[in-house]
Design a protein around this motif. Structure first.
Motif, mmCIF file in Angstrom:
data_model
loop_
_atom_site.group_PDB
_atom_site.id
_atom_site.type_symbol
_atom_site.label_atom_id
_atom_site.label_comp_id
_atom_site.label_asym_id
_atom_site.label_seq_id
_atom_site.Cartn_x
_atom_site.Cartn_y
_atom_site.Cartn_z
ATOM 1 N N ARG A 146 29.397 0.199 10.250
ATOM 2 C CA ARG A 146 29.849 0.488 8.880
ATOM 3 C C ARG A 146 29.984 -0.863 8.167
ATOM 4 O O ARG A 146 31.044 -1.485 8.154
ATOM 5 N N GLY A 147 28.879 -1.313 7.569
ATOM 6 C CA GLY A 147 28.820 -2.699 7.126
ATOM 7 C C GLY A 147 28.858 -2.889 5.626
ATOM 8 O O GLY A 147 28.800 -1.937 4.834
ATOM 9 N N ILE A 148 28.942 -4.146 5.235
ATOM 10 C CA ILE A 148 28.782 -4.581 3.862
ATOM 11 C C ILE A 148 28.236 -5.999 3.885
ATOM 12 O O ILE A 148 28.595 -6.786 4.761
ATOM 13 N N LYS A 165 35.165 -1.359 -8.246
ATOM 14 C CA LYS A 165 34.415 -0.456 -9.105
ATOM 15 C C LYS A 165 34.443 0.960 -8.523
ATOM 16 O O LYS A 165 34.836 1.170 -7.361
ATOM 17 N N LYS A 166 33.993 1.924 -9.288
ATOM 18 C CA LYS A 166 34.023 3.325 -8.866
ATOM 19 C C LYS A 166 33.212 3.554 -7.596
ATOM 20 O O LYS A 166 33.590 4.348 -6.731
ATOM 21 N N ALA A 167 32.073 2.820 -7.449
ATOM 22 C CA ALA A 167 31.217 3.020 -6.275
ATOM 23 C C ALA A 167 31.902 2.582 -4.982
ATOM 24 O O ALA A 167 31.543 3.063 -3.896
ATOM 25 N N PHE A 168 32.856 1.669 -5.093
ATOM 26 C CA PHE A 168 33.598 1.220 -3.908
ATOM 27 C C PHE A 168 34.153 2.430 -3.161
ATOM 28 O O PHE A 168 34.075 2.509 -1.918
ATOM 29 N N TYR A 169 34.680 3.374 -3.892
ATOM 30 C CA TYR A 169 35.371 4.503 -3.262
ATOM 31 C C TYR A 169 34.385 5.530 -2.705
ATOM 32 O O TYR A 169 34.732 6.281 -1.784
ATOM 33 N N ILE A 170 33.154 5.560 -3.236
ATOM 34 C CA ILE A 170 32.133 6.443 -2.660
ATOM 35 C C ILE A 170 31.761 5.955 -1.261
ATOM 36 O O ILE A 170 31.711 6.744 -0.297
ATOM 37 N N LEU A 171 31.505 4.661 -1.134
ATOM 38 C CA LEU A 171 31.147 4.122 0.179
ATOM 39 C C LEU A 171 32.342 4.183 1.120
ATOM 40 O O LEU A 171 32.180 4.496 2.309
ATOM 41 N N LYS A 172 33.514 3.900 0.623
ATOM 42 C CA LYS A 172 34.722 3.956 1.457
ATOM 43 C C LYS A 172 34.906 5.355 2.043
ATOM 44 O O LYS A 172 35.205 5.508 3.243
ATOM 45 N N ALA A 218 36.613 -6.148 2.862
ATOM 46 C CA ALA A 218 35.709 -5.405 3.740
ATOM 47 C C ALA A 218 36.481 -4.384 4.585
ATOM 48 O O ALA A 218 36.032 -3.249 4.770
ATOM 49 N N LYS A 219 37.635 -4.779 5.085
ATOM 50 C CA LYS A 219 38.453 -3.855 5.879
ATOM 51 C C LYS A 219 38.948 -2.696 5.004
ATOM 52 O O LYS A 219 38.973 -1.540 5.454
ATOM 53 N N GLU A 220 39.324 -2.985 3.765
ATOM 54 C CA GLU A 220 39.775 -1.927 2.863
ATOM 55 C C GLU A 220 38.652 -0.928 2.580
ATOM 56 O O GLU A 220 38.913 0.255 2.337
ATOM 57 N N LEU A 221 37.429 -1.389 2.612
ATOM 58 C CA LEU A 221 36.269 -0.531 2.390
ATOM 59 C C LEU A 221 36.004 0.379 3.589
ATOM 60 O O LEU A 221 35.260 1.354 3.478
ATOM 61 N N GLY A 222 36.630 0.087 4.706
ATOM 62 C CA GLY A 222 36.412 0.873 5.920
ATOM 63 C C GLY A 222 35.356 0.293 6.833
ATOM 64 O O GLY A 222 34.842 0.982 7.722
ATOM 65 N N CYS A 223 35.022 -0.978 6.633
ATOM 66 C CA CYS A 223 33.953 -1.608 7.411
ATOM 67 C C CYS A 223 34.432 -1.994 8.813
ATOM 68 O O CYS A 223 35.584 -2.363 9.018
ATOM 69 N N TYR A 267 32.584 7.624 2.591
ATOM 70 C CA TYR A 267 31.529 7.831 3.599
ATOM 71 C C TYR A 267 31.920 7.177 4.918
ATOM 72 O O TYR A 267 31.810 7.803 5.991
ATOM 73 N N TYR A 268 32.393 5.960 4.858
ATOM 74 C CA TYR A 268 32.780 5.260 6.079
ATOM 75 C C TYR A 268 33.987 5.919 6.742
ATOM 76 O O TYR A 268 34.071 5.992 7.978
ATOM 77 N N ASN A 269 34.919 6.411 5.947
ATOM 78 C CA ASN A 269 36.083 7.086 6.520
ATOM 79 C C ASN A 269 35.672 8.368 7.236
ATOM 80 O O ASN A 269 36.223 8.712 8.293
ATOM 81 N N GLN A 270 34.689 9.080 6.675
ATOM 82 C CA GLN A 270 34.189 10.298 7.321
ATOM 83 C C GLN A 270 33.557 9.974 8.665
ATOM 84 O O GLN A 270 33.771 10.688 9.658
ATOM 85 N N ILE A 271 32.761 8.901 8.704
ATOM 86 C CA ILE A 271 32.112 8.500 9.958
ATOM 87 C C ILE A 271 33.160 8.088 10.977
ATOM 88 O O ILE A 271 33.091 8.466 12.152
ATOM 89 N N GLN A 272 34.154 7.308 10.540
ATOM 90 C CA GLN A 272 35.191 6.832 11.444
ATOM 91 C C GLN A 272 35.983 7.998 12.028
ATOM 92 O O GLN A 272 36.286 8.029 13.223
#
Length: 615
Positions: A328-330, A598-605, A356-361, A607-612
Motif C-alpha cells: 500500500r504505497g505512495i 485534497k479530496k483524493a487523499f481520502y479516496i486512496l486512504k 504516508a502513515k496517515e494515508l494508510g501506507c 482503499y488502503y483501509n479496506q485492503i488492510q
C-alpha cells in the motif's frame, strides 16, 4: 546501406561487454558506513558564500583551471596581507547560507540559479590521537562538488543525492583557523545522472549534513549484517570491512538482547560473518522490531539498530518473512511543499512519513533519487517498506560507458549507505526509460550491479506503458521485465490519455510470470480549487480520477501486488507552467502546497483501509 541483424547483434554484445566494466568512483575514499555512530563534529550552520556564474574562481581568463597556489583562486585565502595585495574575491557575513539546505529557497536571486556557488567555513580541530585519521563527510551536495582545505584540494564528487567522504591529511589540517572551501555546481549536462531533462526542481547547494569524522588508524569502514535471502531459521550471512587491519585482527558481532556474541577472523581487511540468530522477532510494518547490533575490533566499535527480515519473489507474489505482502504505497519527492525547499531535517522526514502513515501506507517509493538517510532510518522505526531509486531518468545517454559508470557509482553509494536498513526491500535503477536495445543493455547492467552488490533485496525499475491505446487489454511487455524481480509500470489512464472512465474497461497483464506493481498513477489538482468533477485542475476531478483508478485496481490480475500513486505532496517543477493552475508546481500531490489534504487523499486512504482490514 543495410546492416544485417547478426552484425547488429554482435555489436550490441560487444557494447554490452564494454558496458560491464567496473563502475567508476568519483570520491577518493571508501564510503564510511553508519556515520551517526561515529566520532563526529558537525559543520552544519551558516557558511559564507560567493556566487560565481562564470567560474572565475576555478578558471583563469584563458579558461584554464587555476593552479593550486593561484592567489586568485577562490579556494585561496581572501585575506589582504598588505595594501598592494589585490584580492578580487572575499567571504563575508553579509553573504551566508544555511547548511544543510538548498540555495534556491534561501535567496530570491538564486531561485532559478544553475551554476557554481563557493561555500566557505572556518573551523578548529585537534585529533584525539595523532595516529587517528580524519575525514570530511557530505550527506549530499548537488551536483558536482570540489572540496579544498587550507588551499589544498581534497577531492571531487559527482552525484547530487548520495554521500561521500574525503580524507584530511595531517599535513593539511591545522589546530586553529582551518579554511574550508567547497565549490558546488548544479549545472545540468547531457552526459550526467540525471541528465538535462527532468520533472523536478534542480535544487543546488550542500543539501545534507556535513561532518568531520575521526576514525582509528585501523577502522571498521562498512558491514553487512542481514538475514540470508534463503534463511529459514535466522541464518545471517554478512561481512565486516576494515581498512588497515592489523595482523591476526578479529571482528566481533554482538546483539545483546538476543545474547549473541560471535568473533570472526579478518583476512585481507574482510571478515566473513556467518551465524544463526536464536528465537527473534522479524521486522515487519506491523512490528518494526530492530535490535542493537555492536560491531567491534581491537581498535574500533560501531553500533546501530538493525531489523531482520527476508524478502524474495515466489511466482506472482512478494514474500516478506515467507508470507505474501501487498504494498500500500505512495511516491514521495524529497521536498517540503510549505517551504518550497529540499527536505533536510529529522522533522522534515517525520512530516513526510507521518503523512504516508496517515494515508494508510505500508510502503513508500522514494523517487527519483536516494533520499536523505534520515528518511530510510525513520522508515525502519515507523515500519514502512521502501523502494529506493537512482536518478536514471528518461533519456540519458545509454550508449556511453562513462554515463553507465556514473550511474553505477551512485547505485553503489546508495546501497552502501543503506544496505542495513530493513525497510528497504527494492532497489530501483531508473524511471520511464525509452525502450531500445542499447537502453536495455544499460539497464540490465545496472540491475546486475545491484544484485551483485546486495543479493538480499529485490530489484526493479519503473517502466512505461502505452495508455493511449484504444485497446482495452494493455500488456506490460518491456524487455527489461525479463531482468527485474518485480514488473513495475507507470500508468496515467484518464490523465495523459482518455478520461477517468477509460479505466472501467481497462485490463492489465504482463507476459512475465512475476509480481505486477503500479509504480505511478495520478492527476493534477490545484489545492483549494473546487468545481464540478468534469473540470480539469479541480480537486473534484482528481477525486473522480482516483475513484475510477481504485475501481480498476480492485479488478487487477492475481499477480498485482500493490501501487505507489504519484504523489504524496505537490512539488516544484520548472516544466509546469500553466499560469493559473501550476506556476512552476507539479500539483499531482494528494497534499497541496500548504500541506492540506485534497479530496483524493481520502479516496486512496479508504482503499488502503479496506485492503488492510481484509488482510
Amino acid at each position: 546501406m543495410m546492416i544485417c541483424k547478426p552484425i547488429i547483434t554482435r555489436l550490441i554484445l560487444l557494447i554490452s561487454a564494454f558496458l560491464s566494466l567496473p563502475f567508476l568512483a568519483f570520491s577518493q575514499n571508501d564510503l564510511i558506513a553508519n556515520i551517526p555512530s561515529r566520532n563526529t563534529i558537525s559543520l552544519n550552520g551558516r557558511w559564507q558564500y560567493i556566487v560565481d556564474p562564470y567560474e572565475t574562481g576555478f578558471y583563469d581568463y584563458r579558461f584554464k583551471e587555476r593552479k593550486e597556489a593561484d592567489a586568485e583562486a577562490y579556494w585561496s585565502s581572501d585575506v589582504q596581507v598588505n595594501k598592494m595585495d589585490r584580492k578580487e574575491h572575499g567571504y563575508i557575513d553579509k553573504y551566508t547560507l544555511n547548511v544543510p539546505s538548498d540555495w534556491n529557497s534561501q535567496n530570491d536571486r538564486l531561485y532559478y540559479y544553475e551554476g557554481t556557488v563557493w561555500y566557505k567555513k572556518s573551523f578548529d580541530y585537534k585529533k584525539s590521537t595523532t595516529s587517528n585519521r580524519l575525514f570530511i563527510y557530505f550527506g549530499a551536495a548537488n551536483y558536482r562538488t570540489d572540496v579544498y582545505l587550507n588551499g589544498k584540494k581534497l577531492g571531487m564528487h559527482k552525484g547530487g543525492f548520495t554521500p561521500f567522504n574525503l580524507e584530511i591529511a595531517d599535513s593539511v589540517l591545522k589546530e586553529k583557523g582551518n579554511y574550508l572551501v567547497v565549490k558546488v555546481d548544479n549545472k545540468r549536462y547531457a552526459d550526467e545522472i540525471p541528465t538535462l531533462n527532468t520533472d523536478w526542481w534542480n535544487y543546488g547547494g550542500i543539501t545534507r549534513d556535513v561532518k568531520l569524522v575521526e576514525l582509528p588508524a585501523s577502522a571498521i569502514i562498512d558491514y553487512f549484517i542481514q538475514l540470508s535471502p534463503a534463511s529459514t531459521n535466522g541464518e545471517i550471512e554478512g561481512w565486516v570491512k576494515l581498512n588497515n587491519a592489523v595482523p591476526n585482527e578479529k571482528a566481533t558481532i554482538e546483539i545483546p538482547e538476543l545474547k549473541v556474541k560471535h568473533t570472526f577472523n579478518v583476512n585481507n581487511n574482510l571478515a566473513e560473518v556467518k551465524l544463526t540468530l536464536p528465537q527473534f522477532q522479524c521486522w515487519l510494518p506491523e512490528n518494526p522490531k530492530c535490535y542493537k547490533v555492536i560491531i567491534k575490533t581491537n581498535s574500533d566499535r560501531v553500533e546501530e539498530k538493525i531489523g531482520f527480515r527476508t524478502v524474495k519473489v515466489a511466482g506472482k507474489s512478494i514474500l516478506v518473512n515467507g508470507k505474501p505482502v501487498f504494498l500500500r504505497g505512495i511516491s514521495i519527492h524529497g521536498e517540503i511543499p510549505q517551504g518550497k525547499r529540499r527536505a533536510q531535517s529529522q522533522s522534515d522526514a517525520l512530516q513526510l512519513l507521518t503523512w504516508a502513515k496517515e494515508l494508510g501506507c505500508n510502503m513508500v517509493r522514494l523517487a527519483h533519487y536516494p533520499h536523505d538517510e534520515k528518511m530510510t532510518r525513520l522508515a525502519d522505526s515507523l515500519g514502512l517498506f521502501v523502494w529506493s531509486e537512482i536518478p536514471v531518468y528518461w533519456t540519458i545517454d545509454f550508449s556511453s560507458a562513462a554515463v553507465l559508470g556514473k550511474a553505477q557509482a551512485q547505485l553503489n553509494e546508495m546501497i552502501t549507505r543503506d544496505h542495513n536498513r530493513a525497510s528497504i526491500i527494492i532497489w530501483s535503477v531508473g524511471n520511464e526509460t525509452p525502450v531500445s536495445d542499447i537502453r536495455t543493455i544499460f539497464m540490465k547492467t545496472l540491475l546486475q550491479t545491484a544484485k551483485k552488490t546486495d543479493p538480499s533485496r529485490l530489484v526493479s525499475a519503473a517502466l512505461e506503458v502505452d495508455y493511449h491505446s484504444a485497446e482495452n487489454l494493455r500488456s506490460v511487455d518491456d524487455p527489461l521485465g525479463e531482468y527485474v524481480d518485480v514488473v513495475s509500470f507507470n500508468e496515467y489512464l484518464g490523465w495523459y490519455g482518455g478520461t477517468p472512465e477509460s479505466c472501467r474497461d481497462a485490463r492489465w497483464s504482463t507476459r512475465y510470470n512475476k509480481p505486477l506493481f503500479i509504480s505511478e498513477t495520478g492527476a493534477e489538482a490545484l489545492g483549494g480549487y473546487h468545481g464540478d468533477a468534469g473540470t480539469l485542475w479541480t480537486e473534484e476531478f482528481q477525486e473522480r480520477f482516483y475513484k475510477e483508478q481504485v475501481a480498476m485496481l480492485k479488478r487487477m490480475p492475481d499477480n498485482y501486488v500493490g501501487a505507489s500513486p504519484w504523489i504524496l505532496a505537490d512539488f516544484r517543477s520548472p516544466r509546469r507552467n500553466n499560469p493559473t493552475y501550476q506556476e512552476g508546481w507539479n500539483n499531482k500531490g494528494l497534499i497541496d502546497q500548504q500541506g492540506r489534504k485534497k479530496k483524493a487523499f481520502y479516496i486512496l486512504k479508504n482503499y488502503y483501509n479496506q485492503i488492510q482490514t481484509k488482510n
